[in-house]
Design a protein around this motif. Structure first.
Motif, PDB file in Angstrom:
ATOM      1  N   ALA A   3       0.833  -1.197   0.000  1.00 12.92           N
ATOM      2  CA  ALA A   3       0.000   0.000   0.000  1.00 12.92           C
ATOM      3  C   ALA A   3       0.870   1.250   0.000  1.00 12.92           C
ATOM      4  CB  ALA A   3      -0.919  -0.010   1.203  1.00 12.92           C
ATOM      5  N   LEU A   5      -0.507   4.254   0.694  1.00 13.64           N
ATOM      6  CA  LEU A   5      -1.103   5.139   1.687  1.00 13.64           C
ATOM      7  C   LEU A   5      -2.028   4.294   2.553  1.00 13.64           C
ATOM      8  CD1 LEU A   5      -0.832   8.336   1.884  1.00 13.64           C
ATOM      9  CD2 LEU A   5      -3.184   8.412   1.038  1.00 13.64           C
ATOM     10  N   ARG A   6      -2.055   4.585   3.847  1.00 12.31           N
ATOM     11  CA  ARG A   6      -2.942   3.883   4.766  1.00 12.31           C
ATOM     12  C   ARG A   6      -3.974   4.870   5.292  1.00 12.31           C
ATOM     13  NH1 ARG A   6      -0.275   0.274   9.354  1.00 12.31           N
ATOM     14  NH2 ARG A   6       0.188  -0.916   7.459  1.00 12.31           N
ATOM     15  N   ALA A  19     -10.903   9.051  -1.678  1.00  7.07           N
ATOM     16  CA  ALA A  19      -9.565   8.491  -1.879  1.00  7.07           C
ATOM     17  C   ALA A  19      -9.602   7.180  -2.647  1.00  7.07           C
ATOM     18  CB  ALA A  19      -8.880   8.290  -0.531  1.00  7.07           C
ATOM     19  N   THR A  20     -10.551   6.312  -2.330  1.00 10.16           N
ATOM     20  CA  THR A  20     -10.572   5.005  -2.986  1.00 10.16           C
ATOM     21  C   THR A  20     -10.966   5.120  -4.460  1.00 10.16           C
ATOM     22  OG1 THR A  20     -12.814   4.617  -2.135  1.00 10.16           O
ATOM     23  CG2 THR A  20     -10.990   3.728  -0.849  1.00 10.16           C
ATOM     24  N   ALA A  23      -7.897   6.251  -6.196  1.00  7.75           N
ATOM     25  CA  ALA A  23      -6.952   5.136  -6.244  1.00  7.75           C
ATOM     26  C   ALA A  23      -7.279   4.186  -7.389  1.00  7.75           C
ATOM     27  CB  ALA A  23      -6.946   4.389  -4.915  1.00  7.75           C
ATOM     28  N   LEU A  30      -4.240   1.148  -1.742  1.00  8.50           N
ATOM     29  CA  LEU A  30      -4.493   1.744  -0.434  1.00  8.50           C
ATOM     30  C   LEU A  30      -4.730   0.656   0.596  1.00  8.50           C
ATOM     31  CD1 LEU A  30      -7.035   4.617  -1.300  1.00  8.50           C
ATOM     32  CD2 LEU A  30      -4.538   4.781  -1.123  1.00  8.50           C
ATOM     33  N   ASP A  31      -4.386   0.943   1.831  1.00  9.20           N
ATOM     34  CA  ASP A  31      -4.710   0.073   2.961  1.00  9.20           C
ATOM     35  C   ASP A  31      -5.730   0.831   3.797  1.00  9.20           C
ATOM     36  OD1 ASP A  31      -4.884  -1.507   5.194  1.00  9.20           O
ATOM     37  OD2 ASP A  31      -2.790  -1.273   5.806  1.00  9.20           O
ATOM     38  N   VAL A  32      -6.996   0.427   3.732  1.00  7.72           N
ATOM     39  CA  VAL A  32      -8.068   1.103   4.461  1.00  7.72           C
ATOM     40  C   VAL A  32      -8.488   0.244   5.636  1.00  7.72           C
ATOM     41  CG1 VAL A  32     -10.370   2.111   4.325  1.00  7.72           C
ATOM     42  CG2 VAL A  32      -8.849   2.220   2.336  1.00  7.72           C
ATOM     43  N   ALA A  93      -5.119   9.641   7.320  1.00  6.59           N
ATOM     44  CA  ALA A  93      -4.242   8.941   6.374  1.00  6.59           C
ATOM     45  C   ALA A  93      -2.796   9.046   6.822  1.00  6.59           C
ATOM     46  CB  ALA A  93      -4.406   9.519   4.971  1.00  6.59           C
ATOM     47  N   VAL A 112      -3.686  11.261  -2.673  1.00  3.89           N
ATOM     48  CA  VAL A 112      -3.726  10.071  -3.527  1.00  3.89           C
ATOM     49  C   VAL A 112      -3.497  10.464  -4.982  1.00  3.89           C
ATOM     50  CG1 VAL A 112      -5.115   8.115  -4.296  1.00  3.89           C
ATOM     51  CG2 VAL A 112      -5.266   8.882  -1.921  1.00  3.89           C
TER      52      VAL A 112
END
Length: 265
Positions: A3, A5-6, A19-20, A23, A30-32, A93, A112
């Motif tokens: 990822a 960004l988390r 954000a997603t 992405a 991404l790591d959500v 984030a 992002v």
């Protein structure tokens, strides 16, 4: 791929979808992490956010902070979390190494997009284009604040008249601006390309659709519903744009499930 960004937040949250969606459009991993709002009091608020057991809570009692807007319980926030996120809010984030914190959903969305800057037009093709997009994002913040207050009031079971009056004015102002922006025939809010302005608009209006769940509460308080067929007739371009983008392949994975959880009349 690891990822880039988390993000930690309550879920589902259309503001995280900003954000997603970006992405997906940019090919970014991404790591959500997160859970329902009423479950986050059982989580460690940190780069390594995770659920806490009763034993963990006892060990982390020194991290307890009093919850603020939108939360009613004590929250476990680490010093590192507050250093990265001084206002202590979510969505939160982090850079891949956890060293840099980015807060506020529009800023996270921009972050992002910047991970692939120059490879797309989501944040404009030049400085002026980016600034025009920023103008729409800033206008959206005014709308977003009143919507958040409105949604929290509905969830709390009481809608003060001044809260409804505020969101009514914000809704009319914002939607009129979006309608005018789309009337130029370019196809998108900030010009001829899909940009962050469109993404922000769709996700903020999606949040307002929580109103569908509270028609009885509004009627009990003698307050009019705002998202009506009449509103769609007043702002036809804006609502058509919303519907079209909700069905877009980059939007649908977030918008579809979220809107289906809200019972339309």
């Amino acid at each position: 791929m690891s990822a880039e960004l988390r993000i930690f937040s309550y879920m589902p949250n259309p503001r995280v979808a900003k954000a997603t969606i970006v992405a997906r459009l940019c090919g970014i991993e991404l790591d959500v992490r997160g859970a329902a709002p009423n479950e986050l009091s059982d989580w460690l608020w940190d780069f390594e956010a995770r659920p806490l057991s009763d034993e963990d809570k006892a060990k982390h009692e020194h991290l307890v902070r009093q919850a603020k807007t939108g939360f009613t319980a004590r929250l476990f926030k680490t010093e590192a979390f507050l250093a990265a996120h001084p206002f202590g809010t979510v969505p939160a984030a982090f850079s891949a190494d956890g060293e840099i914190g980015i807060f506020e959903s529009n800023s996270i969305m921009r972050a992002v997009a910047r991970l692939r800057e120059g490879q797309h037009g989501l944040y404009g093709r030049d400085g002026l284009g980016a600034s025009r997009i920023d103008s729409f994002l800033d206008a959206g913040l005014l709308f977003a604040r009143d919507v958040q207050v409105y949604v929290l009031a509905m969830r709390g079971g009481a809608i003060p008249a001044h809260v409804h009056a505020g969101v009514t004015q914000a809704f009319a102002s914002y939607m009129a601006g979006i309608e005018r922006a789309l009337s130029g025939g370019h196809g998108f809010i900030a010009g001829k390309e899909l940009t962050l302005a469109d993404i922000c608009y769709v996700t903020e209006l999606a949040l307002m659709h929580n109103e569908f769940k509270y028609h009885e509460l509004l009627a009990k308080n003698d307050l009019p519903v705002l998202l009506t067929n009449a509103a769609r007739e007043t702002y036809p371009l804006a609502f058509a744009h919303f519907d079209r983008l909700c069905a877009h392949e980059a939007f649908a994975p977030d918008m579809g499930p979220y809107l289906r959880t809200l019972k339309a009349p």
